[in-house]
Design a protein around this motif. Structure first.
Motif, PDB file in Angstrom:
ATOM      1  N   PRO A 150       0.806  -1.231   0.000  1.00 47.23           N
ATOM      2  CA  PRO A 150       0.000   0.000   0.000  1.00 47.23           C
ATOM      3  C   PRO A 150       0.834   1.274   0.000  1.00 47.23           C
ATOM      4  CG  PRO A 150      -0.882  -1.573   1.588  1.00 47.23           C
ATOM      5  CD  PRO A 150       0.436  -2.112   1.136  1.00 47.23           C
ATOM      6  N   HIS A 151       2.124   1.154   0.366  1.00 46.12           N
ATOM      7  CA  HIS A 151       3.002   2.328   0.373  1.00 46.12           C
ATOM      8  C   HIS A 151       3.918   2.358  -0.846  1.00 46.12           C
ATOM      9  CE1 HIS A 151       1.825   3.601   4.432  1.00 46.12           C
ATOM     10  NE2 HIS A 151       1.801   2.321   4.731  1.00 46.12           N
ATOM     11  N   GLY A 152       3.652   1.493  -1.831  1.00 48.07           N
ATOM     12  CA  GLY A 152       4.410   1.510  -3.075  1.00 48.07           C
ATOM     13  C   GLY A 152       5.565   0.535  -3.133  1.00 48.07           C
ATOM     14  N   GLY A 153       5.776  -0.213  -2.041  1.00 46.65           N
ATOM     15  CA  GLY A 153       6.920  -1.105  -1.986  1.00 46.65           C
ATOM     16  C   GLY A 153       6.680  -2.461  -2.628  1.00 46.65           C
ATOM     17  N   ARG A 154       7.660  -3.350  -2.473  1.00 47.87           N
ATOM     18  CA  ARG A 154       7.645  -4.675  -3.106  1.00 47.87           C
ATOM     19  C   ARG A 154       6.640  -5.615  -2.471  1.00 47.87           C
ATOM     20  NH1 ARG A 154      12.396  -7.995  -3.535  1.00 47.87           N
ATOM     21  NH2 ARG A 154      11.450  -8.632  -5.514  1.00 47.87           N
ATOM     22  N   GLY A 155       6.108  -5.257  -1.320  1.00 44.65           N
ATOM     23  CA  GLY A 155       5.180  -6.136  -0.639  1.00 44.65           C
ATOM     24  C   GLY A 155       5.887  -7.177   0.197  1.00 44.65           C
ATOM     25  N   MET A 156       6.998  -6.767   0.823  1.00 44.79           N
ATOM     26  CA  MET A 156       7.809  -7.698   1.606  1.00 44.79           C
ATOM     27  C   MET A 156       7.733  -7.375   3.093  1.00 44.79           C
ATOM     28  SD  MET A 156      11.353  -8.253  -0.477  1.00 44.79           S
ATOM     29  CE  MET A 156      11.786  -9.624   0.608  1.00 44.79           C
ATOM     30  N   LEU A 157       7.753  -8.420   3.915  1.00 43.24           N
ATOM     31  CA  LEU A 157       7.915  -8.282   5.357  1.00 43.24           C
ATOM     32  C   LEU A 157       9.410  -8.298   5.638  1.00 43.24           C
ATOM     33  CD1 LEU A 157       6.320  -8.174   8.061  1.00 43.24           C
ATOM     34  CD2 LEU A 157       6.584 -10.669   8.154  1.00 43.24           C
ATOM     35  N   LEU A 158       9.896  -7.312   6.392  1.00 45.12           N
ATOM     36  CA  LEU A 158      11.337  -7.153   6.550  1.00 45.12           C
ATOM     37  C   LEU A 158      11.994  -8.435   7.069  1.00 45.12           C
ATOM     38  CD1 LEU A 158      13.166  -4.675   6.007  1.00 45.12           C
ATOM     39  CD2 LEU A 158      13.248  -4.319   8.466  1.00 45.12           C
TER      40      LEU A 158
END
Length: 370
Positions: A150-158
């Motif tokens: 939702p913030h434009g990122g890759r959709g990954m959990l750190l």
């Protein structure tokens, strides 16, 4: 001395330069403290607490009319009207990334002492450390959020989950920001690589993190290779008082994964990423070549209560010395003297002078003349 504490007006900046406890210390030393009404509200500090400590609650104009003004962030354009000959300003200035403010301080002949260039004989920066600690610890947190779809990122959990690999975090710089960023990123379960130009620093990082991080010498080839595998890049480099070196160029970005994130903590010194620009907490990110850029220049302002108390813990002794002795305090305290950036229309910080091609007066000569 009459000391003014204006309310910070930078976008979503909720820190304040003095706590009620610090006001009490100034009052006990015989000083008058003028606190702008509402200055501490963002940090959970009420006007009544300041009044009980001995402060006078005033307007912004009155706070700025004091002999010495203590702030958190540098004056922004709306505050330039308050700059004047005879004013002693004690705050973060970050002039190497702000030519208009540099020119305003010089034209007004304001005496500007910058928190970030107060430097101990061993090279430590005591008034920068607390906010570097805060920003360093925040960087993996905001980076993790930016990695969310939702913030434009890759959709990954750190930190990933069992059976799914964690994110790759690359930290440029192993100083205070870098160490604190590494602590949080490792704690969140990420795979972390730290680059620095100092081999002794890399040895130290390897020791304290017990080989849980990869350490690399910082040079172009290693930076480029690290960027290509990174999900999150944290810029954490610093040259005291000077503009940050550009380690990540625009032409390096295409090798990064779409939706990867850059958090450049060095943005208030111009940034170590060529494509970074200062943003605000209200609108913190933008995208260049598919990479999410986070460039908030006052990251600790998002956690103002922690940040205010951490900052005042360190600034109070220096601020009291300036109030007690005026500019003569600079003659008695070499670390504080290194904080002097502008005096009587003259630039006294070589890093700022180099950034803008300006002339610079000898700091030692100016201090002796005070």
């Amino acid at each position: 001395m009459i000391v003014g504490i204006p309310k910070e007006i930078k976008t979503m900046e909720n820190r304040v330069a003095m706590t009620p406890g610090a006001v009490g210390a100034f009052v006990r030393n015989g000083h008058t403290v003028l606190v702008e009404r509402g200055a501490g509200v963002g940090s959970g500090l009420r006007d009544e607490e300041y009044a009980a400590a001995g402060a006078r609650l005033v307007s912004a104009d009155d706070a700025w009319a004091a002999e010495m003004v203590i702030k958190v962030k540098e004056p922004i354009q709306q505050e330039y009207k308050y700059l004047r000959d005879g004013l002693l300003l004690f705050t973060y200035l970050h002039l190497a990334a702000d030519k208009p403010l540099t020119e305003a301080l010089l034209e007004s002949k304001t005496t500007g002492v910058a928190y970030e260039t107060v430097q101990l004989d061993n090279g430590a920066l005591p008034l920068l450390v607390p906010m570097s600690e805060v920003a360093g610890r925040m960087a993996p947190q905001v980076g993790a959020q930016c990695l969310e779809k939702p913030h434009g990122g890759r959709g990954m959990l750190l930190g990933g989950v069992p059976g799914v690999e964690p994110a790759e975090v690359v930290i440029l710089g192993g100083g205070v920001v870098g160490v604190n960023a590494t602590k949080i990123a490792v704690g969140m379960g990420a795979r972390v690589t730290v680059l620095d130009v100092n081999h002794s620093r890399l040895q130290y990082l390897d020791d304290i993190f017990h080989s849980r991080v990869v350490t690399l010498m910082s040079h172009e080839a290693n930076i480029r290779a690290a960027l290509c595998k990174a999900d999150l890049v944290i810029g954490a480099v610093l040259i005291p008082g000077a503009k940050a070196p550009r380690l990540v160029t625009r032409e390096m970005l295409p090798c990064m994964k779409p939706g990867s994130v850059i958090v450049d903590v060095a943005v208030d010194q111009g940034g170590c990423v060529e494509t970074i620009k200062a943003t605000t907490h209200a609108d913190p990110t933008y995208v260049v070549d598919g990479v999410v850029h986070y460039g908030v220049a006052n990251m600790p302002g998002a956690v103002p209560r922690t940040s205010t108390f951490a900052l005042v813990n360190q600034t109070l002794p220096y601020a009291l010395s300036l109030a007690n002795k005026g500019c003569k305090a600079l003659r008695d305290d070499a670390p504080l003297a290194r904080g002097l950036n502008t005096w009587q229309g003259q630039l006294t910080c070589s890093g700022v002078a180099e950034a803008f091609g300006m002339s610079c007066e000898s700091l030692s000569g100016v201090v002796q003349a005070l």
